[in-house]
Scaffold this motif. Structure first.
Motif, mmCIF file in Angstrom:
data_model
loop_
_atom_site.group_PDB
_atom_site.id
_atom_site.type_symbol
_atom_site.label_atom_id
_atom_site.label_comp_id
_atom_site.label_asym_id
_atom_site.label_seq_id
_atom_site.Cartn_x
_atom_site.Cartn_y
_atom_site.Cartn_z
ATOM 1 N N SER A 522 1.017 -1.042 -0.527
ATOM 2 C CA SER A 522 0.365 -0.163 -0.258
ATOM 3 C C SER A 522 0.825 1.575 -0.071
ATOM 4 O O SER A 522 0.154 2.545 -0.458
ATOM 5 N N GLN A 523 2.324 1.170 0.144
ATOM 6 C CA GLN A 523 3.237 2.111 0.550
ATOM 7 C C GLN A 523 3.427 2.039 -1.247
ATOM 8 O O GLN A 523 3.958 3.759 -1.224
ATOM 9 N N GLU A 806 15.930 5.257 10.111
ATOM 10 C CA GLU A 806 14.786 4.986 11.193
ATOM 11 C C GLU A 806 14.213 5.295 11.932
ATOM 12 O O GLU A 806 15.241 4.797 13.175
ATOM 13 N N SER A 807 13.677 7.249 12.192
ATOM 14 C CA SER A 807 13.798 7.908 13.206
ATOM 15 C C SER A 807 12.371 8.454 13.539
ATOM 16 O O SER A 807 11.357 8.784 12.207
ATOM 17 N N ILE A 808 12.076 7.587 14.405
ATOM 18 C CA ILE A 808 10.620 8.322 14.077
ATOM 19 C C ILE A 808 10.001 8.357 15.888
ATOM 20 O O ILE A 808 10.526 7.682 16.846
ATOM 21 N N HIS A 813 1.470 9.974 14.976
ATOM 22 C CA HIS A 813 1.115 10.004 13.697
ATOM 23 C C HIS A 813 0.840 11.026 12.877
ATOM 24 O O HIS A 813 1.154 11.868 12.155
ATOM 25 N N ASP A 814 0.818 12.260 14.446
ATOM 26 C CA ASP A 814 -0.093 13.418 13.645
ATOM 27 C C ASP A 814 1.309 14.418 13.488
ATOM 28 O O ASP A 814 1.512 14.914 12.750
ATOM 29 N N LEU A 816 3.633 13.159 12.625
ATOM 30 C CA LEU A 816 4.246 13.158 10.240
ATOM 31 C C LEU A 816 3.209 13.224 9.427
ATOM 32 O O LEU A 816 3.813 13.832 9.201
ATOM 33 N N LEU A 817 1.903 13.462 9.769
ATOM 34 C CA LEU A 817 0.995 14.137 8.307
ATOM 35 C C LEU A 817 1.287 15.319 8.413
ATOM 36 O O LEU A 817 1.577 15.966 7.816
ATOM 37 N N ALA A 818 2.269 16.329 9.960
ATOM 38 C CA ALA A 818 2.056 17.625 10.431
ATOM 39 C C ALA A 818 2.989 17.632 8.733
ATOM 40 O O ALA A 818 3.392 18.597 8.410
ATOM 41 N N GLU A 819 4.228 17.176 9.176
ATOM 42 C CA GLU A 819 5.122 17.425 8.656
ATOM 43 C C GLU A 819 5.517 17.073 7.308
ATOM 44 O O GLU A 819 6.117 17.908 6.619
ATOM 45 N N ALA A 820 4.386 15.546 6.842
ATOM 46 C CA ALA A 820 4.405 15.462 5.569
ATOM 47 C C ALA A 820 3.547 17.623 5.185
ATOM 48 O O ALA A 820 3.881 17.053 3.363
ATOM 49 N N ALA A 821 2.434 17.630 5.613
ATOM 50 C CA ALA A 821 2.106 18.654 5.395
ATOM 51 C C ALA A 821 2.743 19.588 4.520
ATOM 52 O O ALA A 821 2.574 20.761 3.949
ATOM 53 N N GLN A 823 5.779 19.776 4.194
ATOM 54 C CA GLN A 823 6.957 19.534 3.549
ATOM 55 C C GLN A 823 6.497 20.341 1.845
ATOM 56 O O GLN A 823 6.786 20.320 0.809
ATOM 57 N N LEU A 824 4.876 19.922 1.753
ATOM 58 C CA LEU A 824 4.237 20.845 0.849
ATOM 59 C C LEU A 824 4.404 21.991 0.676
ATOM 60 O O LEU A 824 4.189 22.837 -0.625
#
Lengths: 832, 244
Positions: A522-523, A806-808, A813-814, A816-821, A823-824
């Motif tokens: 799914s990735q 592998e840094s988390i 998850h939020d 990561l979501l914020a980070e993804a957003a 980046q955009l």
């Protein structure tokens, strides 16, 4: 006359002649088992591979069945953990039976056995039935079980050491209590490889509260000690990583020298990578194959057949070839990466050279510097034939729930009687009546405090106090959900063909290559390349049957399927590694690079003694790092990391992240930790205090994804969630509710529910290694040595290199979501 | 049923469940996504929720699968939070509020009272869905096939749209995933373009259908849409190319 006197009295002439015709003599342990059989004992045989173990187990049955007999039911049940092994054993057994012309019928029953044959087996049971633990559970859950099992004499349990450390073993132990109830005169014969603690297996085997609480032990003679080497690479051993690609030319050269090599690795992705690199280096076109659990069954069988026929020179494989069948003449075992445990190494080495009198040949290939230490420790342990201690699984509520439903499928039962029966299993000897009743209640109505489902109960009380199935369709449900193996959700990968029509790519699926985890697939985006089934594939999308892929021409897969080690470092090996580190006298046996590395560590920081735990703090870039070296395996370290960061956060030290490896743990913060420690504002003894195992652990665990995964497994085993049957979702016959949702709702409304307790126990035991972690915290109490350094220490380099790979931080998850957003936004704001 | 806009409310503090940053514009109306999956319409002082699937667990229990019987309670608690956040005058349930037509006979009295308490002094409109074509009559007094807010058509299942109309629907239970640092994060989401919006399912036992699935492809054939993913602390917006 003299010959008759010398001949073992228990072996009839027919069998003596057969042994002699083969040029064999019965081995002492084979005769010892005959002796125990004559006395009707349960017995445990521990013997290395190749010692005629299986024949030893069957011999008493063959002798008894050689006499003319009435076939009334099954005489001997043989249970093997592997389906393939069952078929193979049946084939091997045919030989003596045919050669001595014995009137014995042998059949197998596995998941693949067609319904018609099972029906026939029920009506006309064979003398010997060879089967798997799951099939045994199905057998005893059948209403006809009493008839089939009434004259049962022997139950032979093969590879018992591997079964008991899983839920399959727990389920098996319960099935055995049912067998005991049907055939009180039957006895159990356990066959096992060498284990550290035979007494646990002996206790496991004997019915609890029976005549003796431990089955007698018979030891086969040990073979020649294995000959193990560690690859002394001319190349530099990498600081970190798990790929071992540096050693490919040397591995290839070793394969060239041997007749047939098994190359063991720890994970599927490693297998793919090593296989791919070997092919790139394969100038002589040696026939090298790949074997792992995700490959299509047909393809695996082909590899096995080619091995048996001697057509291959090497097979790269995972634990799929750990157990079982003799496939050809393996004369070398190469272990790529550290074996993680002494027992696993011995088992794998045992795959080479099945003749006992010749030593097995093995080569260990460490994939990084710490693994050099680990391989050295494993070599010493294996040479001394020392085993890791592994404890049998006990008291699993989810498995008990499955067994209770199975019991009901066989007919009405009284709870009091079932409780007495179940606690005859050593695994459930400490089961409380309260928990048993909770499991019954769970099976009947879900066991909720809000008694909402009485009218939909699966078990209904009869006037005489017994419980019976409320509807026959429930038995059907039970049969579909049997077993304790819960697979990750897998999707089929098919090789696709692509046609261009009207400028559009039309993708049609072809042959199945194997199965991959859903989360991995799914990735992928269409066009991504990845390594699978020994090829670099291009992802072409998903259809209703699974994933579609085409062969790719690219030489590097774009999406690595990196997974850290699947097996944690065993406690026993960890101890040996710590001892080796702490004892510089043992260093000369290490390769020069590793020796230099340790000497440098001693010069720049400190090499801890076996009892101590070293903690280093140092600045680097904008951050301050704390590295601890507990050597307790990745799982325990990950849990420790979670708990430490929570504690540091509460103390206002603003931890930013952590990474755990098999050996060490690094936490980084914005605050100067060295300064805080010297100023007495951070107390390391308090930081590593055992009390973190209390509320912090509970709070973190409750939120964690690990817990959700264990809950899903427990819920499936217990029958709360039905297994997914491909194709059925579509017809709507199967309503699935995501187990995470169930977990959340149950946790907030009934936190003491029996399934949540089961899941917590599983997580604490396996996934987070909580028990091991708390043992470690006790061990290091008062033994923490701290060094404040100006820069990175040599010993910390491997774990520091894992940062970024592998840094988390936690399960944020939020974040990561914020980070993804974000980046955009960055991309959008960037000036070209 | 048709409603006209009313003057915007002047409120200085925004309740915490509503997104502080995200607005979804459709047909000239601003919609505010709530973390719970509800959608608030300030202009109409209306809160929209889709696919509650109340009494789903007890519905499945009839087949002998005994999921925790707390889903209705959990869903109503979530609804209470969403209502508290926006304190709307009107509630519109977008269909599949009950998992089946018999749900009314199984729902616990305590839950009935809880629901009634939430609806006191509020107008509640129950759009019917495929799961509840005939919702419990005593609980759902005002039924509707669809509702119009200005030019925005509210109905259970998305369908063909006449020119000039916009649509908010439920039914499909959209969920999207983002891959970040090797982790795949999947949550329920709103998915929409300039013409239509599909709401996430609100019920505590309702799962998600991937936005890559066929129905969404058919609904947004150009592939030019956005999703608003429901994190645990905030609503995050992503363009189509970033999610799957």
């Amino acid at each position: 006359m003299t010959a008759m006197m010398l001949a073992p009295p228990l072996l009839p002439p027919l069998f003596q002649d057969w042994f002699a015709s083969r040029g064999w003599a019965p081995r002492p342990h084979q005769l010892a088992l005959l002796d125990h059989a004559a006395r009707g004992d349960n017995v445990l045989l521990i013997s290395p591979t190749g010692g005629g173990k299986t024949l030893a187990g069957f011999l008493p049955s063959l002798i008894e069945l050689a006499k003319p007999h009435q076939r009334a039911g099954i005489h001997t049940l043989y249970v093997s953990p592997l389906k393939a092994l069952a078929v193979d054993i049946a084939r091997n057994l045919e030989a003596p039976v045919a050669e001595m012309n014995l009137p014995i019928t042998i059949e197998t029953r596995t998941g693949d056995t067609p319904h018609s044959r099972r029906k026939r087996q029920r009506e006309k049971p064979p003398d010997i039935l060879i089967t798997t633990p799951e099939q045994l559970s199905l057998l005893v859950a059948d209403a006809h079980a009493a008839h089939v099992l009434a004259s049962l004499k022997n139950v032979i349990l093969d590879e018992l050491h591997s079964l008991v450390t899983s839920k399959r073993g727990v389920l098996l132990s319960l099935a055995l209590t049912r067998i005991e109830a049907h055939a009180p005169a039957s006895r159990r014969v356990g066959l096992s490889a060498t284990v550290a603690d035979p007494d646990a297996l002996r206790a496991w085997l004997a019915p609890h509260g029976g005549a003796s609480d431990r089955a007698p032990l018979v030891l086969g003679n040990a073979g020649a000690p294995p000959h193990i080497r560690i690859l002394k690479s001319v190349e530099r051993v990498p600081w970190a990583g798990h790929s071992s690609l540096y050693a490919i030319p040397e591995i290839y050269a070793e394969i060239g020298k041997a007749k047939m090599t098994l190359v063991f690795v720890n994970t599927r992705s490693q297998a793919e990578m090593v296989f791919q690199s070997l092919w790139n280096a394969n100038e002589d076109n040696l026939p090298i194959a790949l074997h792992h659990g995700s490959l299509d069954v047909g393809q695996r069988r082909k590899v096995e057949a080619a091995m048996a026929a001697g057509k291959l020179r090497a097979v790269v494989c995972t634990s799929t070839l750990d157990l079982g069948i003799d496939w050809g003449d393996v004369d070398l075992v190469i272990h790529v990466g550290a074996p993680k445990g002494s027992s696993r190494l011995l088992q794998r080495i045992g795959r080479s050279n099945h003749r006992l009198d010749e030593p097995s040949q093995a080569l260990l290939v460490p994939s990084n510097r710490f693994e050099v230490l680990e391989c050295e420790a494993a070599l010493q342990a294996a040479t001394a034939l020392a085993q890791d201690t592994q404890y049998p699984f006990v008291l699993k509520f989810d498995v008990l729930a499955q067994h209770i439903l199975g019991r009901a499928c066989a007919g009405p039962f009284k709870p009091d009687e079932l409780f007495a029966e179940v606690t005859r299993a050593w695994t459930y000897r400490n089961l409380s009546r309260e928990d048993f009743d909770a499991c019954i209640d769970f099976v009947a109505t879900g066991g909720y405090a809000l008694r909402a489902y009485e009218r939909y109960a699966k078990l209904k009380a009869q006037p005489d106090g017994s419980l019976r199935l409320s509807h026959p369709s429930i038995a059907q449900q039970y049969r579909l959900n049997i077993g304790t193996i819960v697979e990750e959700e897998m999707l089929k990968v098919r090789l696709a063909s692509v046609k261009k029509r009207l400028g559009k790519r039309l993708v049609t699926g072809g042959r199945v290559l194997g199965e991959l985890e859903e989360w991995f697939l799914s990735q992928l985006a269409v066009g991504d390349t990845f390594l699978f089934a020994g090829e670099i594939l291009r992802f072409e999308g998903l259809d209703e049957f699974g994933a579609l892929a085409t062969r790719s021409k690219s030489s590097e897969p774009a999406i690595p399927s990196y997974q850290g080690g699947k097996f944690p470092l065993s406690t026993y090996l960890a101890e040996r590694v710590r001892e080796m580190l702490g004892n510089p006298k043992s260093w000369p046996s290490l390769p020069p690079q590793v020796r230099d590395w340790l000497s440098m560590q001693r010069y720049k920081s400190l090499v801890p003694s076996a009892q101590q735990m070293l903690v280093e703090t140092f600045p680097r870039g904008h951050y301050h790092y704390l590295v601890a070296y507990p050597f307790e395996g990745r799982l325990a370290h990950q849990t420790l990391g979670m708990l430490l960061t929570r504690r540091l956060e509460r103390w206002g030290l603003q931890p930013l992240g952590f990474v755990a490896s098999e050996y060490a743990l690094v936490v980084w913060t914005v605050r100067d930790l060295s300064l805080m420690i010297s100023a007495g504002r951070l107390d390391l003894d308090r930081l590593f205090d055992e009390d973190m195992m209390g509320d912090d652990l509970d709070a973190w665990l409750a939120e964690s994804n690990l817990m959700k995964r264990t809950f899903r497994n427990a819920a499936i085993i217990a029958g709360l969630i039905e297994r997914r049957w491909p194709g059925k979702e579509k017809t709507g016959r199967q309503v699935t509710v995501n187990s995470d949702l169930i977990y959340d709702v149950l946790r907030s409304h009934e936190p003491q529910h029996i399934l949540l307790r089961a899941a917590w126990d599983d997580a604490a035991d396996g996934l987070i290694d909580a028990y091991r972690l708390s043992a470690m915290l006790r061990r290091i109490r008062g033994q923490i040595v701290h060094r404040a350094l100006d820069q990175v220490s040599p010993l910390s380099v491997p774990v520091m290199l894992e940062i970024g790979r592998e840094s988390i931080y936690g399960e944020a998850h939020d974040a990561l979501l914020a980070e993804a957003a974000d980046q955009l936004i960055d991309e959008a704001m960037r000036l070209v | 049923m048709r409603y006209s806009p009313r003057p915007p409310i002047s409120s200085s503090t925004r309740p915490c469940g509503l997104s502080r940053t995200q607005r979804i514009a459709l047909g000239g109306i601003d919609f505010v996504p709530d973390l719970s999956g509800a959608l608030y319409v300030p202009e109409f002082d209306t809160l929209i929720v889709a696919d509650l699937h109340l009494e789903k667990a007890s519905s499945i229990a009839r087949r002998g699968v005994h999921l925790p019987p707390y889903d209705t309670r959990a869903t109503l608690a979530q609804l209470a939070v969403a209502i508290e956040a926006s304190n709307p005058r009107r509630l519109i349930f977008l269909g599949d509020s009950f998992h089946d037509n018999d749900a009314g006979s199984r729902i616990a009295q305590a839950d009935v009272e809880k629901l009634a308490a939430l609806l006191v002094d509020r107008e509640a409109i129950w759009i019917v869905g495929n799961h509840d074509p005939v919702p419990p009559a005593d609980l759902c007094t005002r039924l509707a096939g669809h509702v119009l807010l200005g030019s925005v058509l509210l109905r259970h299942a998305p369908g063909p749209l006449e020119p000039g109309l916009h649509e908010i629907a439920g039914h499909l239970h959209p969920a999207a995933a983002v891959a970040q640092r090797g982790h795949s994060i999947r949550c329920k989401c709103f998915i929409g373009d300039a013409r239509r919006l599909v709401m996430p399912a609100f019920g505590s036992f309702t799962g998600g259908l991937s936005i890559s699935a066929e129905p969404f492809v058919a609904l947004f054939p150009s592939g030019d849409y956005a999703v608003w993913m429901l994190g645990s602390r905030a609503v995050h917006r992503f363009p189509a190319k970033r999610v799957y």
